[in-house]
Design an enzyme around this catalytic site. Sequence first.
Site, mmCIF file in Angstrom:
data_model
loop_
_atom_site.group_PDB
_atom_site.id
_atom_site.type_symbol
_atom_site.label_atom_id
_atom_site.label_comp_id
_atom_site.label_asym_id
_atom_site.label_seq_id
_atom_site.Cartn_x
_atom_site.Cartn_y
_atom_site.Cartn_z
ATOM 1 N N PHE A 268 21.021 42.266 -32.606
ATOM 2 C CA PHE A 268 21.473 41.325 -31.578
ATOM 3 C C PHE A 268 20.239 40.558 -31.140
ATOM 4 O O PHE A 268 19.183 41.159 -30.957
ATOM 5 C CB PHE A 268 22.072 42.050 -30.369
ATOM 6 C CG PHE A 268 23.420 42.663 -30.649
ATOM 7 C CD1 PHE A 268 24.596 41.945 -30.392
ATOM 8 C CD2 PHE A 268 23.520 43.949 -31.170
ATOM 9 C CE1 PHE A 268 25.835 42.518 -30.662
ATOM 10 C CE2 PHE A 268 24.754 44.514 -31.435
ATOM 11 C CZ PHE A 268 25.923 43.800 -31.186
ATOM 12 N N HIS B 218 24.169 42.029 -24.933
ATOM 13 C CA HIS B 218 24.724 41.604 -26.227
ATOM 14 C C HIS B 218 25.317 40.199 -26.145
ATOM 15 O O HIS B 218 26.256 39.881 -26.854
ATOM 16 C CB HIS B 218 25.804 42.583 -26.701
ATOM 17 C CG HIS B 218 25.308 43.971 -26.910
ATOM 18 N ND1 HIS B 218 25.118 44.860 -25.878
ATOM 19 C CD2 HIS B 218 24.940 44.640 -28.035
ATOM 20 C CE1 HIS B 218 24.674 46.008 -26.336
ATOM 21 N NE2 HIS B 218 24.540 45.907 -27.662
ATOM 22 N N GLU C 243 12.221 46.799 -33.456
ATOM 23 C CA GLU C 243 12.190 45.388 -33.828
ATOM 24 C C GLU C 243 10.781 44.885 -34.119
ATOM 25 O O GLU C 243 10.584 44.079 -35.035
ATOM 26 C CB GLU C 243 12.843 44.523 -32.742
ATOM 27 C CG GLU C 243 14.357 44.654 -32.663
ATOM 28 C CD GLU C 243 14.825 45.920 -31.958
ATOM 29 O OE1 GLU C 243 14.008 46.611 -31.312
ATOM 30 O OE2 GLU C 243 16.032 46.240 -32.050
ATOM 31 N N PRO D 159 11.203 42.802 -28.220
ATOM 32 C CA PRO D 159 10.092 43.673 -28.632
ATOM 33 C C PRO D 159 9.284 43.061 -29.776
ATOM 34 O O PRO D 159 8.103 43.395 -29.951
ATOM 35 C CB PRO D 159 10.793 44.960 -29.081
ATOM 36 C CG PRO D 159 12.090 44.949 -28.343
ATOM 37 C CD PRO D 159 12.481 43.511 -28.238
#
Lengths: 426, 327
Positions: B83, B129, B60, B89
């Site tokens: 998600f 999630h 990410e 990150p």
Amino acid sequence: MAQTVLMPQLGESVTEGTIGQWLKKVGDAVDKYESLLEVLTDKVNAEVPAPVAGTIAKILVENGQTVPIGTPICEIEVQGGQTETAPVADAEPVQADEPQSQPSKSPTVAAETDDGQRGRYSPAVRRLAHERGIDPALLTGTGAGGRVTRDDVLSASDAHEKPTATVAAPTPKPAAHESTAVAAMVPGAPAVIDEEDTLQPLNNVRKVIAERMVRSKQTVPHAWLMVEVDVTGLVALRTKLKEEFKAREGVSLTFMPFMIRAVVSALRTVPSMNAQWNGDSIVMKKRINVGMAAATDRGLIVPVIKDADQKNIVGLAKASQDLVKRARNGRLTMDDLSGGTFTVDNTGAVGTVLTYPVINAPEVGIVTMESIVKRPVVVGDMIAIRSMVNVCLSFDHRVVDGAEAGQFVTTIKTELEAITQETSIY
Amino acid sequence: MAVMTYLEAIRETLRQELRRDDRIIVYGEDVGVRGGVFRVTEGLQAEFGEQRVIDSPLAEAAIIGTAIGAAVNGLRPVPEIQFSDFIFPAINQIVQEAARIRYRSNGTFGVPMVIRAPFGGGVHGALYHSQSVEAFFAHVPGLKVVIPSTPYDAKGLLAAAIQDEDPVLYFEHKAAYRSLKGDVPDERYLIPIGKADLKRPGKHVSIITYGLMVSYALKAAETLDKEGISVEILDLRSIRPLDVEAILDTAKKTGKVLMVHEDNLTGGIGGEVSALIAEHALFYLDAPIVRLAGPDVPAMPYSPPLEHAFMVTPEKITEAARKLAKF
């Protein structure tokens, strides 16, 4: 068969009553119309008579409890009858409980309901109440715990703004406006309670007096003045007549009837003193009904002599002594307490020579008759011993100014000083 | 005009935007060949090719970092974080770089980037999630955060976000993807960022909310309407910047505010909205401001009863609004 007795309605604006004292206990036999109990409301205290003869089967509400009108308070076992719920016969009001007749608008909340939020106002309520000149304490709260909500203030304000819309056509009645003068209430200074002090709970009379006094002093701009009156002639007249009067009329001849007659005369001369403040108008009262402040062992009350302008000294003497006697015995009716248009306070009875009375709002004025004392005064160019009395007037300065107030007390002075030993009391 | 799901509205908007401006690129984990784990980007790579709809590495920080570089250099990237739970990150890139480049370069450079990310729970997504992450970003000056509540808004807000010269986070509730349907015009239109939408006028209680909770609040309002309680609903649409005027208007109108979000209570948007009302509309308040939000527990549980207990539901909104109306 048992008959249920309900809490009676003791006045049109009364919504609840407190059981003052049960005069009967379970198992006692009662005759029809015999007093069952004493009920206290914020307007009157009354003995409630039994609607039927029988035996007290159950007492449902104990001494000191407050319940809404129509709540069952006891059951009377009737021989051979059927169980039914009947309103009691007209209660005979026995004890007047408040200093004036203006119907209380304060909503009353039954003791059982949760009223934890009463008196706590949201910022919106405070702002709107201030902007619209409404005292939220006078509204019935529809929110949780009896809280006065913003909508309660808005609907009260709407009702306040267009009151004439609902008035019936033929003779539109002037709408009574709540005084718009009250705005922010400042909380009182908290009491300091030390260990050796005791707390005395307020009884109903005390509560009503406190509320009325605060409201009067906070909303009515009091102005005050006083005149000295030479009542040497009046004293001589009374001394001359009192024995004969007592024998013939059956009541004592006091100074009050003379004072009331002088006040009536002054009210005729200055009609704006016989008036009531109505927010955006002044109500000029047609009748002259003079309230007399009377001290009782339960507190101050103000019974009213209706149409005092139609009575002579004898009539005023009889009316005032009847009221005072019934006040002290707790036998006044609601009617005795309502409809006053002006108040006279015989403060001289307490021995004072100068007082600053609190106006019995919405009336415009209150006048006192102080102690009659002999004093050296200058008469012509000589010093003479004369019977002197001070007459003090508090008046609502929104309605009248010093000039009218001065004319009013001067009229009283002139009337009283005109009395001589030869004046007829008929 | 066609009836679309929330998801279809996003897909068709991306398609329309990709056709309109070839500086726009879409990329992220599985957005290309697979068409995204939720199928939001299905068919886009086939139409626009691997150069514009790009499968990225599972990283990410790299996705956002390269998107920032591309944006500064003239592209208009629309990266997807698969998600929103995995956005962390990249938070250094978003907060330290993207949000600040315009300020740091004295207006010379901007980052016209839209980060799309599915968020929210109630879909048995468990700890990793299900999160709502909007409050982290709403705290940061230099970022814009939008959360559409209808297919119509999904289109207009996405187009406006792509049009914007600065970074916008565009959060999509997973439970909304296929449950919300509505009319979506074919032509391109923009919904201004920072403008709330009065969903329903009312007079007793204002519910201020956003995203999926708007539809829940509307259900609650229907129920309460039958009880004689009139509920006003304000959909914030943008949680940064907030539409302060609309918030204060509704607060002043009803005097009773219920703030609803699925995000955790403490530090959530509800606190900011409450503070604005307290600062600017105190004297209109007829009741304490009430916040109904996800509980302050570390994450959405997997156990269905516990997940249900965590979620803000139409029933919970109804109950809270009813209580407030009766206050």
